[in-house]
Motif scaffolding. Structure first.
Motif, short mmCIF file in Angstrom:
data_model
loop_
_atom_site.label_atom_id
_atom_site.label_comp_id
_atom_site.label_asym_id
_atom_site.label_seq_id
_atom_site.Cartn_x
_atom_site.Cartn_y
_atom_site.Cartn_z
N ARG A 1 -31.31 -23.07 42.64
CA ARG A 1 -32.38 -24.04 42.35
C ARG A 1 -33.00 -23.84 40.96
NH1 ARG A 1 -31.53 -23.16 47.32
NH2 ARG A 1 -31.68 -24.82 48.89
N ARG A 2 -32.41 -22.98 40.19
CA ARG A 2 -32.88 -22.75 38.81
C ARG A 2 -34.38 -22.45 38.75
NH1 ARG A 2 -28.82 -24.01 35.29
NH2 ARG A 2 -27.13 -25.33 36.10
N VAL A 3 -34.81 -21.58 39.65
CA VAL A 3 -36.21 -21.19 39.70
C VAL A 3 -36.58 -20.44 38.41
CG1 VAL A 3 -37.91 -19.80 40.95
CG2 VAL A 3 -36.15 -21.08 42.21
N VAL A 4 -37.75 -20.72 37.89
CA VAL A 4 -38.27 -20.00 36.72
C VAL A 4 -38.95 -18.74 37.24
CG1 VAL A 4 -39.80 -20.09 34.72
CG2 VAL A 4 -38.59 -22.17 35.47
N PRO B 1 -37.09 -12.13 32.52
CA PRO B 1 -38.12 -11.84 31.51
C PRO B 1 -39.38 -11.28 32.15
CG PRO B 1 -38.11 -14.17 32.01
CD PRO B 1 -36.93 -13.58 32.75
N LEU B 2 -40.15 -10.55 31.37
CA LEU B 2 -41.42 -10.03 31.86
C LEU B 2 -42.51 -11.09 31.86
CD1 LEU B 2 -41.49 -6.52 30.13
CD2 LEU B 2 -40.81 -7.09 32.47
N SER B 3 -42.35 -12.11 31.04
CA SER B 3 -43.37 -13.15 30.93
C SER B 3 -42.72 -14.45 30.50
CB SER B 3 -44.43 -12.73 29.91
OG SER B 3 -45.39 -13.76 29.70
N VAL B 4 -43.24 -15.56 31.00
CA VAL B 4 -42.82 -16.89 30.53
C VAL B 4 -44.06 -17.74 30.32
CG1 VAL B 4 -40.55 -16.83 31.63
CG2 VAL B 4 -42.49 -17.81 32.87
N SER B 5 -44.02 -18.62 29.34
CA SER B 5 -45.12 -19.53 29.06
C SER B 5 -44.59 -20.96 29.07
CB SER B 5 -45.75 -19.23 27.70
OG SER B 5 -46.28 -17.92 27.67
N PHE B 6 -45.44 -21.90 29.48
CA PHE B 6 -44.99 -23.29 29.55
C PHE B 6 -46.21 -24.21 29.60
CE2 PHE B 6 -45.13 -21.38 33.76
CZ PHE B 6 -45.83 -22.29 34.53
N MET B 7 -45.97 -25.47 29.32
CA MET B 7 -46.99 -26.52 29.43
C MET B 7 -46.66 -27.37 30.65
SD MET B 7 -49.08 -26.08 26.85
CE MET B 7 -49.99 -27.63 26.99
N MET B 8 -47.69 -27.79 31.37
CA MET B 8 -47.50 -28.67 32.52
C MET B 8 -48.75 -29.49 32.73
SD MET B 8 -46.18 -27.74 36.38
CE MET B 8 -47.50 -26.55 36.71
N ASP B 9 -48.60 -30.80 32.71
CA ASP B 9 -49.71 -31.72 32.98
C ASP B 9 -50.92 -31.44 32.10
OD1 ASP B 9 -48.26 -33.01 35.04
OD2 ASP B 9 -48.82 -31.42 36.44
N TYR C 1 -41.70 -22.09 40.34
CA TYR C 1 -42.01 -20.90 39.54
C TYR C 1 -42.23 -19.73 40.49
CZ TYR C 1 -42.88 -24.05 35.59
OH TYR C 1 -42.75 -24.97 34.60
N CYS C 2 -41.69 -18.58 40.12
CA CYS C 2 -41.86 -17.37 40.94
C CYS C 2 -42.37 -16.23 40.07
CB CYS C 2 -40.55 -16.97 41.60
SG CYS C 2 -40.67 -15.45 42.58
N ALA C 3 -43.46 -15.60 40.50
CA ALA C 3 -44.10 -14.53 39.73
C ALA C 3 -43.55 -13.15 40.08
CB ALA C 3 -45.61 -14.58 39.92
N GLY C 4 -42.29 -13.08 40.46
CA GLY C 4 -41.62 -11.78 40.57
C GLY C 4 -41.53 -11.20 41.96
#
Length: 236
Positions: free
Chosen positions: A52-55, A105-113, A30-33
Motif C-alpha cells: 500500500r506504499r505506506v509512508v 527514514p528517521l523523519s519525513v515532512s510533507f504538506m497536506m490540506d 502514514y505510520c510513525a514507526g
C-alpha cells in the motif's frame, strides 16, 4: 483529502486489516514507526505496508529487529528461555524485509490540506514536547523549505502508545495516534487506537477487532516468560 495515521503496529496484522476495512477510503497512510517486534506476524505487516506504499519512519523496534537479523548464526543459538520477540521476528524475516526496515527514514515532512507536517517515531526517549520553544527548536531541526516556513505546523509522533493531540498554539500542535496493538499499564483497553485526518480535521479513533488469532499464535511461540505475558494480556 483523507489520511490514515497509525503507529506502533508491532507485528499485528489483524488490527491493521481491521482498521483498513473501516478506513479504506483513505487516500494515503502514514505510520510513525514500530512495524515489528512484540507481535507474531512481522512478515505479513511488512508485506501489507509495502503493497500500500505506506509512508513510514523507522522506530526503535524496527532497528532492534533488523539488528537481531544481522547477528547471523548467533540469532539461532539463543536458548528458548532467553528468546525475546525481536529474536522471534528476526528469525522470520527475509533479507528483503531486513533491508526494508534498515532503509526506513528517521523523519519525513510533507504538506497536506494547507498544513505542514513532520513525522518521526519519538522525541527524546519517552519525553514529550511541553513548550512552544521546544516545539520550535525541534521543528527547525526536522524540517526545511516550504514545510519549515508554514504557518500551520503539526508534528506526528509514535512510541509512547498514548493517543493524544497537544496544542502549543492555535496553529502549532503535535499528535500521536497511539498504538494499534498495545496500551500502557494504566490503560486496560484492548482496542486498536489510530487517527484520521480529513481535509485538515483530526479525529481520534479506536476499533475492536478479533484478537483470537493473535492469542493462538502467541501461545504457539517459545519465548521467555516475561516476553509472552504482555502479549497474552492484550490478545486474550
Amino acid at each position: 483529502m483523507k489520511a490514515l495515521i497509525i503507529s506502533d503496529i508491532h507485528a499485528n496484522i489483524y488490527a491493521l486489516e481491521a482498521i483498513w476495512k473501516a478506513e479504506s477510503d483513505s487516500e494515503i497512510v502514514y505510520c510513525a514507526g514500530d512495524l515489528v517486534d512484540y507481535g507474531p506476524f512481522p512478515r505479513e505487516v511488512l508485506a501489507w505496508v509495502r503493497e500500500r506504499r505506506v509512508v513510514i519512519v523507522q522506530g526503535n523496534h524496527d532497528r532492534a529487529v533488523a539488528k537481531a537479523y544481522r547477528s547471523g548464526e548467533e540469532l539461532w543459538s539463543i536458548p528458548n528461555e532467553e528468546l525475546k520477540w525481536r529474536h522471534h521476528n528476526a528469525r522470520l524475516l527475509s533479507e528483503e524485509d531486513a533491508s526494508f526496515l534498515e532503509s526506513l527514514p528517521l523523519s519525513v515532512s510533507f504538506m497536506m490540506d494547507g498544513a505542514a507536517y513532520s513525522m518521526q517515531h519519538m522525541y527524546i526517549d519517552y519525553d514529550t514536547i511541553v513548550s512552544l520553544p521546544q516545539f520550535e527548536t525541534f521543528w527547525e531541526q526536522q524540517t526545511s523549505g516550504d514545510v519549515r516556513d508554514s504557518a500551520n505546523r503539526r508534528l506526528i509522533f509514535g512510541h509512547t502508545h498514548r493517543r493524544c493531540i497537544h496544542y502549543l498554539g492555535d496553529r502549532d500542535l503535535w499528535l500521536n495516534p497511539g498504538s494499534i496493538s498495545y496500551r500502557r499499564k494504566d490503560d486496560p483497553t484492548k482496542t486498536a487506537h489510530y487517527m484520521t485526518i480529513t481535509d485538515g480535521r483530526i479525529e481520534m479513533k479506536s476499533l475492536s477487532y478479533d484478537r483470537s488469532p493473535l492469542y493462538k499464535a502467541v501461545l504457539g511461540t517459545r519465548l521467555s516468560e516475561p516476553e509472552t505475558e504482555t502479549a497474552i494480556r492484550f490478545f486474550s
